[in-house]
Scaffold this active site. Structure first.
Site, PDB file in Angstrom:
ATOM      1  N   GLU A 158       0.820  -1.215   0.000  1.00  0.00           N
ATOM      2  CA  GLU A 158       0.000   0.000   0.000  1.00  0.00           C
ATOM      3  C   GLU A 158       0.859   1.272   0.000  1.00  0.00           C
ATOM      4  OE1 GLU A 158      -2.944  -0.269   3.151  1.00  0.00           O
ATOM      5  OE2 GLU A 158      -4.279  -1.300   1.774  1.00  0.00           O
ATOM      6  N   GLU A 314      -6.406  -7.935  -0.972  1.00  0.00           N
ATOM      7  CA  GLU A 314      -6.838  -7.946   0.432  1.00  0.00           C
ATOM      8  C   GLU A 314      -8.309  -7.576   0.507  1.00  0.00           C
ATOM      9  OE1 GLU A 314      -4.705  -5.405   3.113  1.00  0.00           O
ATOM     10  OE2 GLU A 314      -2.783  -5.839   2.186  1.00  0.00           O
TER      11      GLU A 314
HETATM   12  C1  GLA Z   1      -4.283  -2.638   4.691  1.00  0.00           C
HETATM   13  C2  GLA Z   1      -2.892  -3.191   4.838  1.00  0.00           C
HETATM   14  C3  GLA Z   1      -2.819  -4.411   5.700  1.00  0.00           C
HETATM   15  C4  GLA Z   1      -3.708  -4.267   6.902  1.00  0.00           C
HETATM   16  C5  GLA Z   1      -5.102  -4.001   6.438  1.00  0.00           C
HETATM   17  C6  GLA Z   1      -6.119  -3.928   7.546  1.00  0.00           C
HETATM   18  O1  GLA Z   1      -4.934  -3.126   3.617  1.00  0.00           O
HETATM   19  O2  GLA Z   1      -2.304  -3.477   3.597  1.00  0.00           O
HETATM   20  O3  GLA Z   1      -1.482  -4.596   6.092  1.00  0.00           O
HETATM   21  O4  GLA Z   1      -3.244  -3.204   7.684  1.00  0.00           O
HETATM   22  O5  GLA Z   1      -5.127  -2.759   5.784  1.00  0.00           O
HETATM   23  O6  GLA Z   1      -7.406  -3.647   7.051  1.00  0.00           O
END
Ligand code: GLA
Ligand code: GLA
Length: 683
Positions: A158, A314
């Site tokens: 991210e 995710e």
């Molecule tokens: C993001 C991050 C993860 C985690 C999630 C929790 O997507 O990439 O590492 O922190 O949020 O929702």
């Protein structure tokens, strides 16, 4: 536009829909690992994103690597038949690095530092950080390039999520170097930034700073360039890792995970550097528009990959932990939203995370394997059930969508639109995009996103919501598209400025006055909650919000006019024939009902067709596979829906034949119907 099928995303390495999770075995004693692998097999997991935050375990002291534990878990996963999306682990630098080099910590616009103790605490331009990431990635790539479990590389995590920009002295130097490449001379920069305003004329490069905290608005062109620079600075971090991976581990696809419509990063540029586009989607179950919003980001990801399948990298099996209120997903919602991603082009569905943490800031975030016994967790059973179902959907792999309609989204224009000191501060890019997307979504008209400079000739309808900033090239492209027969819908406050954020003089919206057959003489933004009455050509009454403006037609036909305020009797919506095409325009944000009706008339005019007619709340999307087509029907409601199906097929989820006629889809349920033959024009 559509492209032909490209086969499974990871080729013969993993010829199935990808299914799995972020896996952080470094948070657990090794005795837990065999149990993890056993449960993964039970859930049909075939891929895990491994060790995303493991830097301090992989390199406990500078330059000394400990790969023994990673060797063991990679081996265990491989024996269990589970492939690895191996993380480069660079999203959270270890304490020893920032301790030795505090200058690598990011600085805010007011000079405050962000300290270690969470994650992503690095200045994107920091040579210290970049050097350390290269060293780590070189070691990882060298060691694991040939590992039989390795299927894909997961760079960082991210990018920009917590620290999209840094204003420190190192960043200031890097910004100056970036500006020198862009402008060559200080004089060119002075011109581009309009520095004769407020006595900002620079006499040397050394005087130039990032837009730090100022008494009032900093120079908007400077801010815009800083946003461009910040997106590029993080992209350079990604590129450093990407270059190492492609050199030492050729043929293994590389991704980094996106965050839907994330404003700070120009994802068009980023996606060009990825082998596979991947996205993190965390819709709020309390948001009534969550389904529409997830569809919209799915369409964005497919478009960023230029039609190639993408990966939902995710999503949460159930609750998150970072909202004020972290609502649970309703039964079936995780499964429904997973299929929705697949319908919109995903060839993989993954979770954050595999096993719920027992310590740290995310211990209350749901995971596939909960704190308590898995067998009694409904979320775990949904994870297992979905894994079994996806195992029957190999035919989906590599299939492609098709869209007749494109919405234009340009990151730079988005940045410029939302800089302060405008006629109104209420004009938000994504709200304007959503206002157009919603009726298309509800009518099952599949929509791509596109850049204003793209070849648009494959689209029947192109929509430009508040495309504030246009380059000369983009303006010519849009005019050319309509001239050649295309249908364009453009909204207010488009075409206002050039790439330097300088007004395009000579009457608004200068590049499009002929195309639209009108001039905009003045703007009348509306107050909070204020509405202006609008009368449509058929006599229907509607209202406009946020914005109104004084439009002088110069050839355009008036389709709706303001019927109140100082603008009473003046045009609100117009149509202009231009060359072989048509350009529609709206000068206020129509209420959702009027917007839906009016946009429908534009897509009907353009010949765009819905995938299927469905009852409200049921979404229909199609993907085309070599042997036929896949019709996804997704019921977002809590009651069953009857859908009329026109072609026979097989519902791949339960293996049952589907005959033409009425098909009942249960509450929050899904059908994926494989139809061998397609009628002409119903792709
Ligand atoms: C993001 C991050 C993860 C985690 C999630 C929790 O997507 O990439 O590492 O922190 O949020 O929702
Ligand atoms: C003040 C300032 C001017 C200008 C106006 C704008 O009066 O003195 O320079 O900024 O505000 O309203």
């Amino acid at each position: 536009m559509s492209v032909t099928s490209g086969g499974p995303l990871l080729g013969t390495r993993l010829p199935h829909l990808l299914y799995g999770a972020d896996y952080n075995p470094d948070q657990w004693p090794e005795e837990v690992w065999p149990e993890d692998v056993r449960l993964m097999r039970e859930a049909g997991v075939n891929l895990v994103s491994l060790g995303i935050f493991a830097w301090s375990r992989l390199e406990p002291t500078p330059g000394k690597f400990d790969f023994a534990w990673l060797d063991r878990i990679m081996g265990l996963l491989h024996e269990g038949g589970i492939s690895v999306d191996l993380a480069t682990a660079t999203a959270s630098p270890p304490p020893w690095l920032s301790h030795a080099h505090p200058e690598m910590l990011p600085m805010l616009a007011d000079g405050g530092r962000l300290w270690p103790g969470a994650r992503q605490h690095y200045c994107p331009s920091s040579p210290v950080y970049r050097h350390a990431t290269r060293r780590l990635v070189e070691a990882l790539a060298t060691r694991y390039a040939k590992h039989p479990a390795l299927a894909m590389w997961h760079v960082g995590n991210e990018y920009g999520c917590h620290v999209p920009a840094c204003w420190c002295d190192v960043s200031a130097d890097a910004f100056r170097a970036w500006l020198q490449r862009r402008y060559d001379t200080v004089e060119m920069l002075n011109h581009a930034w309009g520095t004769d305003f407020w006595s900002q004329r620079y006499s040397s490069w050394d005087e130039i700073l990032p837009p730090r905290r100022t008494p009032t608005w900093p120079n908007p062109s400077q801010q815009l360039d800083f946003m461009r620079f910040c997106s590029d600075a993080l992209l350079e971090c990604y590129d450093i890792e990407h270059a190492v991976l492609t050199e030492r581990s050729p043929g293994v696809p590389v991704t980094t995970n996106f965050m839907q419509f994330f404003k700070p990063l120009d994802y068009w540029k980023w996606a060009e550097r990825e082998d596979i586009v991947s996205d993190n989607v965390y819709q709020d179950p309390l948001d009534p528009a969550a389904g529409m919003r997830a569809a919209m980001s799915g369409d964005l990801m497919r478009s960023l990959g230029r039609g190639r399948p993408w990966v939902l990298m995710e999503q949460s099996p159930n609750r998150v932990n970072w909202r004020e209120i972290n609502a649970a997903k309703a039964p079936g919602q995780m499964r429904l939203w997973s299929y929705q991603a697949i319908a919109r082009g995903a060839d993989g569905v993954m979770f954050f995370q595999w096993r719920q943490s027992r310590a740290g800031a995310e211990k209350w975030h749901s995971a596939a394997v909960p704190h308590g016994p898995a067998e009694s967790s409904p979320a775990w059973h949904e994870v297992v059930g979905l894994g079994q179902e996806l195992g029957r959907l190999d035919v989906v792999c590599g299939s492609r969508g098709h869209a007749d309609v494109a919405i234009l989204l340009d990151w730079e224009s988005w940045w410029a639109l939302e800089l302060p000191s405008k006629p109104t501060g209420r004009l938000r890019q994504i709200e304007q995009v959503e206002a157009c997307y919603r009726p298309l979504f509800e009518a099952n008209i599949t929509t791509d996103f596109a850049r204003p400079v793209d070849d648009l000739s494959g689209y029947k309808l192109v929509i430009a919501p508040s495309l504030y900033m246009v380059s000369d090239e983009a303006a010519a492209n849009l005019v050319g598209y309509v001239n050649a027969g295309g249908t364009l819908v453009m909204s207010f406050f488009s075409g206002m400025v050039d790439s330097n954020d300088h007004i395009r003089l000579g009457g608004y919206p200068k590049p499009f006055t002929q195309l639209l057959g009108l001039n905009v003489v003045d703007f009348m933004p509306l107050g909070n909650g204020q509405e202006v009455p609008v009368q449509l050509a058929d006599g229907t009454q509607a209202t406009g919000r946020i914005w109104s403006e004084l439009i002088e037609p110069a050839g355009a036909e008036v389709l709706a006019h303001f019927s109140g305020s100082a603008l009473a009797g003046r045009p609100a919506v117009t149509r202009n024939r231009f060359g072989a095409g048509t350009a529609f325009y709206y000068g206020t944000l129509l209420d959702p009902l009027a917007m839906a009706g009016w946009l429908r008339s534009t897509w009907t005019h353009a010949g765009a067709k819905p995938v299927a007619e469905t009852p409200s709340g049921t979404e229909a999307v199609r993907r085309t596979a070599p042997g036929g087509s896949l019709l996804f029907l997704l019921n977002h409601e809590e009651v069953a829906a009857d859908v009329s199906v026109t072609d026979a097929g097989v519902n791949l989820i339960d293996g049952r034949p589907v005959q033409p006629g009425r098909l009942t889809i249960g509450p929050r349920n899904v059908a994926v119907i494989f139809q061998e033959r397609m009628e002409e024009g119903r792709r």
